[in-house]
Design a protein around this motif. Sequence first.
Motif, PDB file in Angstrom:
ATOM      1  N   ALA A 226       0.850  -1.337   0.080  1.00 28.00           N
ATOM      2  CA  ALA A 226       0.019  -0.134   0.009  1.00 28.00           C
ATOM      3  C   ALA A 226       1.031   1.141  -0.132  1.00 28.00           C
ATOM      4  O   ALA A 226       2.027   0.959   0.491  1.00 28.00           O
ATOM      5  CB  ALA A 226      -1.063   0.148   1.077  1.00 28.00           C
ATOM      6  N   ALA A 281      -4.492  -1.792   4.353  1.00 30.99           N
ATOM      7  CA  ALA A 281      -5.220  -0.155   3.714  1.00 30.99           C
ATOM      8  C   ALA A 281      -4.430   0.715   4.854  1.00 30.99           C
ATOM      9  O   ALA A 281      -4.152   0.463   6.121  1.00 30.99           O
ATOM     10  CB  ALA A 281      -6.489  -0.297   3.791  1.00 30.99           C
ATOM     11  N   LEU A 328     -13.519   2.044   2.177  1.00 31.13           N
ATOM     12  CA  LEU A 328     -12.249   1.468   1.454  1.00 31.13           C
ATOM     13  C   LEU A 328     -12.604   0.441   0.496  1.00 31.13           C
ATOM     14  O   LEU A 328     -14.061  -0.229   0.476  1.00 31.13           O
ATOM     15  CB  LEU A 328     -11.466   1.023   2.640  1.00 31.13           C
ATOM     16  CG  LEU A 328     -11.991  -0.518   3.371  1.00 31.13           C
ATOM     17  CD1 LEU A 328     -11.550  -1.551   2.463  1.00 31.13           C
ATOM     18  CD2 LEU A 328     -10.770  -0.493   4.534  1.00 31.13           C
ATOM     19  N   HIS A 332      -7.454  -1.687  -2.576  1.00 30.16           N
ATOM     20  CA  HIS A 332      -7.297  -0.247  -3.032  1.00 30.16           C
ATOM     21  C   HIS A 332      -5.964   0.392  -2.373  1.00 30.16           C
ATOM     22  O   HIS A 332      -5.244   1.195  -2.841  1.00 30.16           O
ATOM     23  CB  HIS A 332      -8.353   0.584  -2.863  1.00 30.16           C
ATOM     24  CG  HIS A 332      -8.332   2.015  -3.663  1.00 30.16           C
ATOM     25  ND1 HIS A 332      -8.499   2.012  -4.875  1.00 30.16           N
ATOM     26  CD2 HIS A 332      -7.833   3.047  -3.282  1.00 30.16           C
ATOM     27  CE1 HIS A 332      -8.182   3.327  -5.283  1.00 30.16           C
ATOM     28  NE2 HIS A 332      -7.876   4.238  -4.239  1.00 30.16           N
ATOM     29  N   GLY A 333      -5.930   0.062  -1.121  1.00 27.88           N
ATOM     30  CA  GLY A 333      -4.684   0.470  -0.176  1.00 27.88           C
ATOM     31  C   GLY A 333      -4.723   1.640   0.532  1.00 27.88           C
ATOM     32  O   GLY A 333      -3.981   1.602   1.465  1.00 27.88           O
ATOM     33  N   THR A 335      -7.797   4.157   2.573  1.00 19.65           N
ATOM     34  CA  THR A 335      -9.329   4.519   3.100  1.00 19.65           C
ATOM     35  C   THR A 335      -9.549   5.776   2.145  1.00 19.65           C
ATOM     36  O   THR A 335      -8.605   6.422   1.917  1.00 19.65           O
ATOM     37  CB  THR A 335      -9.499   4.634   4.563  1.00 19.65           C
ATOM     38  OG1 THR A 335      -8.556   5.775   5.049  1.00 19.65           O
ATOM     39  CG2 THR A 335      -9.107   3.585   5.499  1.00 19.65           C
TER      40      THR A 335
END
Length: 403
Positions: A226, A281, A328, A332-333, A335
């Motif tokens: 991330a 994340a 999130l 996606h890595g 928030t």
Amino acid sequence: MDMPNDLMREETRRKVSENHDWSKLCPDLLRSILESLSSIDFHRTKTVCSDWYSIWKTCVKRPLCPWRIIYVKDSLMLFNPGEDKIYEGTNVGLSKDSYYMASSGNWLLMVDSHLGFYIFNLLTYKRIDLPSMESSIRGGKVRFERSMGQWGHFVEPCRKDNVSKNFIICQRLAVLWIDERAGDYVVAWIYDNHYLFSCKKGDDSWWNLNDHWNMGSLNLSFLDLAYRNSKLYLYTTNGHIKIVDFSGNDPIEVIEKNPYWEHPFRCLLKEGDYICKKKMAIQKSGDVLIIMSIFSLSKEKLLFYIFKLNLESNIWERVESIGDDEMLIFGHGVTIKAPVQDVGDGIKSGSIYFATVDSRPVYDCTVSSCGVFDLATSITKWPKKDSFNNRFVITQWFVPGFA
């Protein structure tokens, strides 16, 4: 001889058009125009010029609503659930044999069958080609060779690994960060949990980060990565988290100010709970979250558990919320600021947006659907069926306007 009236009017319009600077429209007028546009045109206008961008920032803010990318056989479409509208023909400039790896705002990280990476803007169609994997790789000890009939292979002094499309497309272990105004970007990706590569704007080749820190001697492999606030976070297979600072010319590992390295992630699951995937994340605060997709045999449903390190007790604890204004996308890595109220299809704060391809361990990337998991109720909402669902290849969430 007098000029005819119609010619005079045309000449007047031409002179007004030539002399008028459209970037200097009255701010109130321009703001009114921008706020009346469709969502996709609204986001495009901020790229026109710096003056328009300044006015765009003062417009009535539209919530960062997740959209869906719909991949069909020969094209790509965007579906905005807030408008209940499909935008077609948004793949101008995309290579036909390229595949999605990661996203950042309006930008996608794509890879083709020659292991050629590029960044593509879904709204403006701008494309940025990244260095070739066939060029010299900084850090040494590994090179990429393309081969006829397959994607290629990585070659090390004592090792040769075939590059599999399954690992590239189904695992999608990659991150993209881009600053739309400055044009800066960072890309990092993992292949087969072993090879770790990165590049940033200005680089003419990729970094082999494994040998850069001599991580091969530590026998480390990676489950996820991330990126936020100039730092790359690496989640290793033994539960540790490494942090790499990308703010300088070269990536530098953060050691003294990394509270996660000495406290690896461990958790005990209930009997009958099976882990599908683990993802990481980073919150706006900089705190690291570990998110696990779980299939519960007792409940016969998919669940998501979130864990956070208590920095006082140094114990990883399960949390029931990610904040009142954050959501999130699984994988996606980071928030994202969320609309607090439900805007339809379960899209609101405190939710996890996922694609079924990202929440199951099997390597089946030919069919996928999207769901929304409400952390407060543990209920999953499946967006309503659309006419394209019978012919899509795969769907993926992304958030236009997020940076």
